[in-house]
Design a protein around this motif. Structure first.
Motif, PDB file in Angstrom:
ATOM      1  N   TYR A  61      -5.640   2.673  -2.053  1.00  0.00           N
ATOM      2  CA  TYR A  61      -5.871   1.359  -1.406  1.00  0.00           C
ATOM      3  C   TYR A  61      -6.394   0.344  -2.429  1.00  0.00           C
ATOM      4  O   TYR A  61      -7.043   0.715  -3.407  1.00  0.00           O
ATOM      5  CB  TYR A  61      -6.823   1.515  -0.211  1.00  0.00           C
ATOM      6  CG  TYR A  61      -8.296   1.357  -0.552  1.00  0.00           C
ATOM      7  CD1 TYR A  61      -9.033   2.437  -1.042  1.00  0.00           C
ATOM      8  CD2 TYR A  61      -8.953   0.123  -0.385  1.00  0.00           C
ATOM      9  CE1 TYR A  61     -10.376   2.290  -1.354  1.00  0.00           C
ATOM     10  CE2 TYR A  61     -10.286  -0.021  -0.701  1.00  0.00           C
ATOM     11  CZ  TYR A  61     -10.999   1.063  -1.189  1.00  0.00           C
ATOM     12  OH  TYR A  61     -12.308   0.909  -1.515  1.00  0.00           O
ATOM     13  N   PRO A  62      -6.073  -0.923  -2.241  1.00  0.00           N
ATOM     14  CA  PRO A  62      -6.524  -1.938  -3.198  1.00  0.00           C
ATOM     15  C   PRO A  62      -8.024  -2.204  -3.057  1.00  0.00           C
ATOM     16  O   PRO A  62      -8.470  -2.711  -2.027  1.00  0.00           O
ATOM     17  CB  PRO A  62      -5.696  -3.174  -2.832  1.00  0.00           C
ATOM     18  CG  PRO A  62      -5.262  -2.964  -1.430  1.00  0.00           C
ATOM     19  CD  PRO A  62      -5.200  -1.493  -1.194  1.00  0.00           C
ATOM     20  N   ARG A  63      -8.791  -1.842  -4.096  1.00  0.00           N
ATOM     21  CA  ARG A  63     -10.228  -2.071  -4.061  1.00  0.00           C
ATOM     22  C   ARG A  63     -10.541  -3.551  -4.189  1.00  0.00           C
ATOM     23  O   ARG A  63     -11.605  -4.004  -3.783  1.00  0.00           O
ATOM     24  CB  ARG A  63     -10.908  -1.288  -5.187  1.00  0.00           C
ATOM     25  CG  ARG A  63     -11.032   0.167  -4.839  1.00  0.00           C
ATOM     26  CD  ARG A  63     -11.442   1.040  -5.989  1.00  0.00           C
ATOM     27  NE  ARG A  63     -11.236   2.423  -5.594  1.00  0.00           N
ATOM     28  CZ  ARG A  63     -12.158   3.152  -4.955  1.00  0.00           C
ATOM     29  NH1 ARG A  63     -13.342   2.672  -4.693  1.00  0.00           N
ATOM     30  NH2 ARG A  63     -11.880   4.373  -4.571  1.00  0.00           N
ATOM     31  N   ALA A  64      -9.619  -4.294  -4.781  1.00  0.00           N
ATOM     32  CA  ALA A  64      -9.793  -5.753  -4.868  1.00  0.00           C
ATOM     33  C   ALA A  64      -8.585  -6.438  -4.241  1.00  0.00           C
ATOM     34  O   ALA A  64      -7.452  -5.996  -4.417  1.00  0.00           O
ATOM     35  CB  ALA A  64      -9.927  -6.164  -6.333  1.00  0.00           C
ATOM     36  N   ILE A  65      -8.891  -7.485  -3.453  1.00  0.00           N
ATOM     37  CA  ILE A  65      -7.814  -8.290  -2.873  1.00  0.00           C
ATOM     38  C   ILE A  65      -8.097  -9.743  -3.188  1.00  0.00           C
ATOM     39  O   ILE A  65      -9.225 -10.216  -3.036  1.00  0.00           O
ATOM     40  CB  ILE A  65      -7.707  -8.094  -1.340  1.00  0.00           C
ATOM     41  CG1 ILE A  65      -7.163  -6.691  -1.032  1.00  0.00           C
ATOM     42  CG2 ILE A  65      -6.808  -9.165  -0.725  1.00  0.00           C
ATOM     43  CD1 ILE A  65      -6.811  -6.465   0.428  1.00  0.00           C
ATOM     44  N   VAL A 117      -4.103  -0.169   4.743  1.00  0.00           N
ATOM     45  CA  VAL A 117      -3.430   0.585   3.679  1.00  0.00           C
ATOM     46  C   VAL A 117      -3.951   2.019   3.630  1.00  0.00           C
ATOM     47  O   VAL A 117      -3.179   2.976   3.520  1.00  0.00           O
ATOM     48  CB  VAL A 117      -3.596  -0.114   2.307  1.00  0.00           C
ATOM     49  CG1 VAL A 117      -3.037   0.755   1.179  1.00  0.00           C
ATOM     50  CG2 VAL A 117      -2.907  -1.474   2.323  1.00  0.00           C
ATOM     51  N   LYS A 118      -5.273   2.164   3.743  1.00  0.00           N
ATOM     52  CA  LYS A 118      -5.867   3.506   3.719  1.00  0.00           C
ATOM     53  C   LYS A 118      -5.284   4.399   4.800  1.00  0.00           C
ATOM     54  O   LYS A 118      -5.220   5.605   4.652  1.00  0.00           O
ATOM     55  CB  LYS A 118      -7.383   3.421   3.951  1.00  0.00           C
ATOM     56  CG  LYS A 118      -8.177   3.144   2.689  1.00  0.00           C
ATOM     57  CD  LYS A 118      -9.658   3.356   2.990  1.00  0.00           C
ATOM     58  CE  LYS A 118     -10.499   2.419   2.154  1.00  0.00           C
ATOM     59  NZ  LYS A 118     -11.891   2.360   2.611  1.00  0.00           N
ATOM     60  N   ASN A 119      -4.922   3.786   5.930  1.00  0.00           N
ATOM     61  CA  ASN A 119      -4.395   4.570   7.043  1.00  0.00           C
ATOM     62  C   ASN A 119      -2.903   4.852   6.916  1.00  0.00           C
ATOM     63  O   ASN A 119      -2.356   5.610   7.699  1.00  0.00           O
ATOM     64  CB  ASN A 119      -4.654   3.856   8.369  1.00  0.00           C
ATOM     65  CG  ASN A 119      -6.103   3.979   8.753  1.00  0.00           C
ATOM     66  OD1 ASN A 119      -6.727   5.018   8.499  1.00  0.00           O
ATOM     67  ND2 ASN A 119      -6.659   2.930   9.327  1.00  0.00           N
ATOM     68  N   SER A 120      -2.224   4.201   5.972  1.00  0.00           N
ATOM     69  CA  SER A 120      -0.778   4.440   5.905  1.00  0.00           C
ATOM     70  C   SER A 120      -0.351   5.199   4.656  1.00  0.00           C
ATOM     71  O   SER A 120       0.720   5.804   4.652  1.00  0.00           O
ATOM     72  CB  SER A 120       0.007   3.133   6.076  1.00  0.00           C
ATOM     73  OG  SER A 120      -0.135   2.319   4.956  1.00  0.00           O
ATOM     74  N   GLY A 130       2.296   0.904  -8.277  1.00  0.00           N
ATOM     75  CA  GLY A 130       1.990  -0.380  -7.633  1.00  0.00           C
ATOM     76  C   GLY A 130       2.917  -0.715  -6.463  1.00  0.00           C
ATOM     77  O   GLY A 130       2.447  -1.098  -5.383  1.00  0.00           O
ATOM     78  N   PRO A 131       4.254  -0.572  -6.639  1.00  0.00           N
ATOM     79  CA  PRO A 131       5.163  -0.928  -5.545  1.00  0.00           C
ATOM     80  C   PRO A 131       4.930  -0.142  -4.263  1.00  0.00           C
ATOM     81  O   PRO A 131       5.216  -0.624  -3.176  1.00  0.00           O
ATOM     82  CB  PRO A 131       6.542  -0.627  -6.145  1.00  0.00           C
ATOM     83  CG  PRO A 131       6.344  -0.790  -7.613  1.00  0.00           C
ATOM     84  CD  PRO A 131       4.956  -0.284  -7.896  1.00  0.00           C
ATOM     85  N   GLU A 132       4.393   1.079  -4.372  1.00  0.00           N
ATOM     86  CA  GLU A 132       4.133   1.854  -3.151  1.00  0.00           C
ATOM     87  C   GLU A 132       3.008   1.194  -2.353  1.00  0.00           C
ATOM     88  O   GLU A 132       3.044   1.134  -1.116  1.00  0.00           O
ATOM     89  CB  GLU A 132       3.746   3.290  -3.519  1.00  0.00           C
ATOM     90  CG  GLU A 132       3.670   4.182  -2.294  1.00  0.00           C
ATOM     91  CD  GLU A 132       3.071   5.555  -2.578  1.00  0.00           C
ATOM     92  OE1 GLU A 132       2.853   5.894  -3.760  1.00  0.00           O
ATOM     93  OE2 GLU A 132       2.813   6.268  -1.597  1.00  0.00           O
ATOM     94  N   VAL A 133       2.013   0.685  -3.071  1.00  0.00           N
ATOM     95  CA  VAL A 133       0.915  -0.012  -2.398  1.00  0.00           C
ATOM     96  C   VAL A 133       1.441  -1.339  -1.812  1.00  0.00           C
ATOM     97  O   VAL A 133       1.078  -1.726  -0.699  1.00  0.00           O
ATOM     98  CB  VAL A 133      -0.250  -0.264  -3.386  1.00  0.00           C
ATOM     99  CG1 VAL A 133      -1.443  -0.885  -2.668  1.00  0.00           C
ATOM    100  CG2 VAL A 133      -0.661   1.035  -4.089  1.00  0.00           C
ATOM    101  N   GLU A 134       2.319  -1.995  -2.561  1.00  0.00           N
ATOM    102  CA  GLU A 134       2.915  -3.241  -2.051  1.00  0.00           C
ATOM    103  C   GLU A 134       3.677  -2.983  -0.753  1.00  0.00           C
ATOM    104  O   GLU A 134       3.586  -3.758   0.203  1.00  0.00           O
ATOM    105  CB  GLU A 134       3.857  -3.839  -3.112  1.00  0.00           C
ATOM    106  CG  GLU A 134       3.099  -4.411  -4.318  1.00  0.00           C
ATOM    107  CD  GLU A 134       3.987  -4.690  -5.522  1.00  0.00           C
ATOM    108  OE1 GLU A 134       5.227  -4.587  -5.405  1.00  0.00           O
ATOM    109  OE2 GLU A 134       3.430  -5.017  -6.589  1.00  0.00           O
TER     110      GLU A 134
END
Ligand code: 3UK
Length: 512
Positions: free
Chosen positions: A481-485, A472-475, A418-422
């Motif tokens: 990537y978060p499917r829900a925001i 996010v998908k590009n980085s 999770g923290p990597e996505v954050e």
């Protein structure tokens, strides 16, 4: 190797010894309104110790609940309890009567020292918990409070002759999971943390001026804002009002050299830093949560300082992995600080090779001793403390944080931290704060869901949501990537600044 005598009262070492070795007239503690020399602090502590033993009739070994914001009398009270041979149980200022009752009963506490401004909740706790029989109020003008009793006491008090391995502190965890646990620490543990991180990593000296936000009831604050400065004859600045802006102002005003706070605070401070003179700052320490790369970078750009990240835990008393200056590696927490060892356990409980994500295990002069809690065996295995963090060690011995073990997300077979996505989300210009969790999903097991707080100038919309997802998908790897925001106005945090992801996992939280 740290060696301490068998008989030891840590407060005698921290305070009496400093006064006797030329620091009596140095400033020990300052607040917005007060400035205490070491000798004034010593006399105050001594008078409180007299009141504890003579007026409150406490015995060495008794546990004393302590309640107050960060201020000189709160600091003196903690030290006095320990000097009198009793056990200090500092508690977070925001706790309610119900939580205080749980702590009082669990730690078998009859007596409390409480700041006058927290009287209301304290009285509710006393009414509901018969175990609490004595409360003494400080920061109190009346003639029935601590200060009035202290006035009749001598300024001298010989520390109660305790053992190095007597418990002097019970600290409750800040509860990222919602179930606080008491952890016990010895007199020698208190000196050990002062002789590890501040020496090796901070290289603190008596000219240092320590400042920051963690409450004295949190061992991050107790160490960084009281014990560490006392150990070297330095000055501690204790602040009651805590906003990023106020802390910046106080750094400027008090010419602070060492700052302790959590990553989110630094992130907010970085955006306001240009309005203040922060040139006095030499060392800034981030702990409590993983430090996102974007925050480290924003802080460096705003102040020119390389952040000192450090992982600590209430169970371990303070920081045990860190790195400073040239030793720091962006993204890694650091290496075990001298005195501590660390390794990674794989799923079979064996030592994992470099590059493998597993459970962080640490060993050193301090370690976990839960108070009446059957989770002791989960935390300590063959002398190794398992902090509950997923980490990876590289070939050079640096430790890289991945997630809390419970915060690893498994989505369609992929392990996602999770923290990597954050971290990736925080780099988006509209994102102020965020939290990522795994949301149960029929098809994928879990999906990545992000809770996002936008910056003041951004407007929540489906378009922005899509834009953030693409960003996010590009980085990072697109499957992360978060499917829900979900957009939020704030995120649930503990008083110590930690995200309470467990609250976001329960649907009720989404309504706020
Ligand atoms: C997390 C970190 C990544 C980690 C603490 C400094 O936070 C402290 O104690 P707590 O008992 O929580 C411990 C847990 O918090 N954590 C702390 N620091 C970091 N994760 N990077 C970091 N730098 O999950 C750990 O297990 O509240 C911190 C000093 C004293 C402390 N008590």
């Amino acid at each position: 190797e740290l060696q301490y005598p068998e008989r030891l009262n840590c407060v005698a070492d921290l305070l009496d010894k400093m006064c006797a070795t030329g620091h009596a007239d140095s400033i020990a503690i300052r607040s917005q309104t007060e400035s205490w020399t070491y000798s004034h602090l010593l006399a105050t502590v001594n008078r409180i110790s007299h009141v504890l033993l003579e007026d409150m009739h406490l015995q060495p070994g008794n546990r004393v609940l302590l309640r107050g914001a960060n201020n000189p009398m709160m600091a003196a009270s903690v030290l006095a309890v320990i000097k009198a041979g009793c056990i200090a149980v500092p508690t977070m200022p925001l706790l309610r009567a119900k939580e205080l009752g749980v702590i009082a009963n669990k730690a078998e506490i009859a007596a409390a020292l409480c700041s006058e401004n927290l009287r209301e909740e304290m009285e509710l706790a006393v009414q509901a918990n018969p175990i609490l029989t004595q409360v003494m109020y400080f920061n109190h003008q009346g003639d029935d409070g601590l200060e009035a009793l202290m006035a009749g006491k001598p300024a001298e008090f010989a520390a109660v002759d305790t053992l190095a391995e007597d418990v002097c502190l019970i600290s409750f965890t800040s509860g990222t999971t919602g179930m606080p646990k008491g952890t016990m620490h010895f007199h020698r543990d208190v000196l050990a943390i002062c002789d590890c991180f501040p020496r090796s990593t901070l290289q603190s000296e008596k000219s240092d001026i320590f400042i920051g936000t963690p409450p004295l009831a949190f061992t991050f604050g107790l160490g960084g804002l009281l014990l560490f400065p006392l150990r070297v004859g330095a000055t501690a600045i204790l602040l009651e009002k805590l906003t990023p802006e106020f802390l910046l102002k106080a750094i400027d005003e008090f010419k602070a050299t060492v700052c302790f706070t959590a990553p989110t605070f630094y992130r907010q401070m970085a955006t306001l830093a240009k309005n203040f003179d922060l040139s006095s700052l030499k060392k800034t320490v981030s702990a409590g949560e993983a430090l996102p790369a974007a925050t480290r970078e924003a802080w460096r750009q705003a102040t020119g300082l390389v952040m000192i990240d450090g992982i600590g835990a209430t169970e371990m008393l303070h920081i045990f992995i860190s790195a400073a200056g040239d030793e720091a590696r962006a993204g890694a927490t650091g290496k075990p600080i001298p005195g501590y060892q660390a390794c990674i356990f794989d799923e079979h409980g064996d030592m994992a090779a470099p590059g493998v994500v597993g459970r962080l295990a640490v060993k050193g002069p301090t370690g976990c001793r839960y108070l009446a809690d059957d989770r002791q065996k989960n935390y300590v295995h063959q002398g190794w403390n398992l902090t509950g963090d997923a980490y990876e060690m590289d070939a050079d011995g640096y430790f890289w944080y991945r997630a809390r073990t419970d915060d690893m997300i498994i989505s369609a077979g992929y392990n996602i931290a999770g923290p990597e996505v954050e971290e990736a989300l925080l780099k988006h210009p509209s994102v102020s704060e965020c939290a990522v969790i795994g949301l149960a999903d029929e098809e994928r097991g879990q999906i990545v869901k992000a809770f996002v707080v936008l910056k003041a100038d951004a407007q929540a919309s489906a378009d922005l949501s899509k834009e953030i997802q693409d960003f996010v998908k590009n980085s990072i790897a697109p499957y992360k990537y978060p499917r829900a925001i979900e957009f939020m106005t704030s995120l649930p945090r503990t008083e110590t600044g930690k995200l309470q992801r467990y609250k976001l996992r329960t649907p009720a939280a989404s309504s706020s």
